[in-house]
Motif scaffolding. Structure first.
Motif, PDB file in Angstrom:
ATOM      1  N   GLU A 173       1.058  -0.954  -0.071  1.00  0.00           N
ATOM      2  CA  GLU A 173      -0.077  -0.150   0.442  1.00  0.00           C
ATOM      3  C   GLU A 173       0.734   1.023   0.411  1.00  0.00           C
ATOM      4  N   ARG A 174       2.319   1.255  -0.017  1.00  0.00           N
ATOM      5  CA  ARG A 174       2.612   2.182   0.640  1.00  0.00           C
ATOM      6  C   ARG A 174       3.272   2.689  -0.955  1.00  0.00           C
ATOM      7  N   PHE A 175       3.446   1.749  -1.618  1.00  0.00           N
ATOM      8  CA  PHE A 175       3.945   2.126  -3.138  1.00  0.00           C
ATOM      9  C   PHE A 175       2.787   1.405  -3.844  1.00  0.00           C
ATOM     10  N   VAL A 176       1.883   0.976  -3.912  1.00  0.00           N
ATOM     11  CA  VAL A 176       0.527   1.091  -4.604  1.00  0.00           C
ATOM     12  C   VAL A 176      -0.322   1.084  -3.959  1.00  0.00           C
ATOM     13  N   PRO A 177      -1.074   2.567  -4.079  1.00  0.00           N
ATOM     14  CA  PRO A 177      -2.119   3.354  -3.872  1.00  0.00           C
ATOM     15  C   PRO A 177      -3.732   2.187  -3.742  1.00  0.00           C
ATOM     16  N   LYS A 178      -4.555   2.451  -2.564  1.00  0.00           N
ATOM     17  CA  LYS A 178      -5.673   1.704  -2.616  1.00  0.00           C
ATOM     18  C   LYS A 178      -6.893   2.315  -4.270  1.00  0.00           C
ATOM     19  N   ARG A 179      -6.229   3.704  -4.036  1.00  0.00           N
ATOM     20  CA  ARG A 179      -7.917   4.172  -5.140  1.00  0.00           C
ATOM     21  C   ARG A 179      -6.990   3.494  -6.095  1.00  0.00           C
ATOM     22  N   LEU A 180      -5.506   3.089  -6.617  1.00  0.00           N
ATOM     23  CA  LEU A 180      -5.382   2.873  -7.946  1.00  0.00           C
ATOM     24  C   LEU A 180      -6.116   2.112  -8.114  1.00  0.00           C
ATOM     25  N   LEU A 181      -6.027   0.335  -7.433  1.00  0.00           N
ATOM     26  CA  LEU A 181      -5.959  -0.827  -7.416  1.00  0.00           C
ATOM     27  C   LEU A 181      -7.932  -0.425  -7.301  1.00  0.00           C
ATOM     28  N   LYS A 182      -8.398   0.039  -7.458  1.00  0.00           N
ATOM     29  CA  LYS A 182      -9.843   0.054  -7.420  1.00  0.00           C
ATOM     30  C   LYS A 182      -9.984   0.800  -8.522  1.00  0.00           C
ATOM     31  N   LEU A 183      -9.051   2.193  -9.292  1.00  0.00           N
ATOM     32  CA  LEU A 183      -9.595   2.065 -10.162  1.00  0.00           C
ATOM     33  C   LEU A 183      -9.286   0.943 -11.478  1.00  0.00           C
ATOM     34  N   LEU A 184      -8.687   0.006 -11.806  1.00  0.00           N
ATOM     35  CA  LEU A 184      -7.933  -1.122 -11.983  1.00  0.00           C
ATOM     36  C   LEU A 184      -8.768  -2.535 -11.131  1.00  0.00           C
ATOM     37  N   GLY A 185     -10.029  -1.976 -10.786  1.00  0.00           N
ATOM     38  CA  GLY A 185     -10.896  -3.204 -10.461  1.00  0.00           C
ATOM     39  C   GLY A 185     -10.403  -4.196  -9.946  1.00  0.00           C
ATOM     40  N   LYS A 186      -9.636  -4.514  -9.561  1.00  0.00           N
ATOM     41  CA  LYS A 186      -8.634  -5.840  -8.085  1.00  0.00           C
ATOM     42  C   LYS A 186      -8.971  -4.695  -6.905  1.00  0.00           C
TER      43      LYS A 186
END
Length: 272
Positions: A173-186
């Motif tokens: 999470e320090r390097f891959v934001p949760k919001r980015l994962l949500k955008l990608l549907g992951k």
């Protein structure tokens, strides 16, 4: 057996240790239990329980218990080398262990120390004692405790894997934001495959400090890092409050993404 099932139901380590200690005390007839685990070539207490405080089991960070020594170290050393249960009907009457300072001062009668093993690997050592009654840990009780220890070994290994997974996800999470994962549907970073992408309109906000180089040239490296960290600590919460997230840091620069609409980026910029 209900006791074994109760241990198997727990997967979070502190809860598992508490449940395990309670069940071991109840089934052993012990008055005190100490559970030790190996950390950096040392066996250190991870949980402590006494019958008079059964509802208040002490489970603490290793650093908090590193100086705890209310158990016979020579018995612990013996069992960690043999990896076999050691039962003493009256510890003070044994030539090999009676000279230990703890045994002499506390005079426990019944003592049991046993390894908790999973796939031939020791997960920890369990020390049990009863100060008032000799011969408490008889053959029947030892048989029950061995069965419980086998289940505890499995549960402790599962809890260890669960803790590792949590640390892994917290680190990513320090390097891959949760919001980015949500955008990608992951749900998590492990689901991302090479080439995964989506197409959508977003707003990108870029910010850096005017005259940063001249400013930090007058500072020590420690002071320069402290200055940048204070700057980031100020910026990040405001960006999140306006529905954005920080994509990456670069020196004194921040690149933030606002996926919802441009108004978020504008209002966030004004707030900053």
């Amino acid at each position: 057996m209900k006791a074994s099932s109760a241990i198997s139901e727990e997967i979070v380590l502190p809860s598992l240790l508490k449940r395990m200690m309670q069940i071991m005390l109840e089934n052993a007839g012990a008055e005190k239990a100490v559970y030790l685990i190996k950390r950096q070539d040392q066996w250190l207490p991870a949980a402590i329980c006494e019958t008079r405080h059964k509802e208040n089991i002490l489970i603490a960070d290793m650093n908090e218990l590193k100086d705890y020594s209310a158990y016979p170290a020579n018995i612990i050393n013996y069992v960690r080398h043999t990896l076999e249960p050691l039962v003493l009907e009256n510890a003070a009457d044994t030539d090999e262990f009676s000279k230990n300072e703890y045994i002499k001062n506390e005079t426990p009668k019944s003592v049991l120390c046993m390894p908790i093993i999973y796939h031939d690997t020791p997960q920890g050592l369990l020390y049990l004692e009863n100060k008032n009654i000799s011969g408490v840990f008889n053959k029947n009780r030892l048989s029950v405790l061995k069965m419980l220890a086998a289940q505890a070994g499995i549960s402790l290994e599962n809890a260890r894997h669960f803790e590792e997974m949590k640390r892994h996800y917290i680190s990513t999470e320090r390097f891959v934001p949760k919001r980015l994962l949500k955008l990608l549907g992951k749900e998590n970073v492990d689901e991302i495959k090479l080439g995964d992408c989506i197409e959508r309109e977003i707003s990108v906000f870029f910010n850096d400090i005017r005259g940063f180089t001249l400013h930090v040239e007058k500072k020590t490296p420690t002071d320069a890092f402290a200055f940048v960290n204070r700057y980031w600590d100020f910026m990040a919460p405001i960006i999140r409050e306006h529905s954005g997230y920080i994509d990456h840091y670069s020196g004194d620069s921040i690149l933030a993404v606002f996926p919802r609409d441009a108004d978020d980026a504008v209002s966030g910029g004004i707030a900053l």
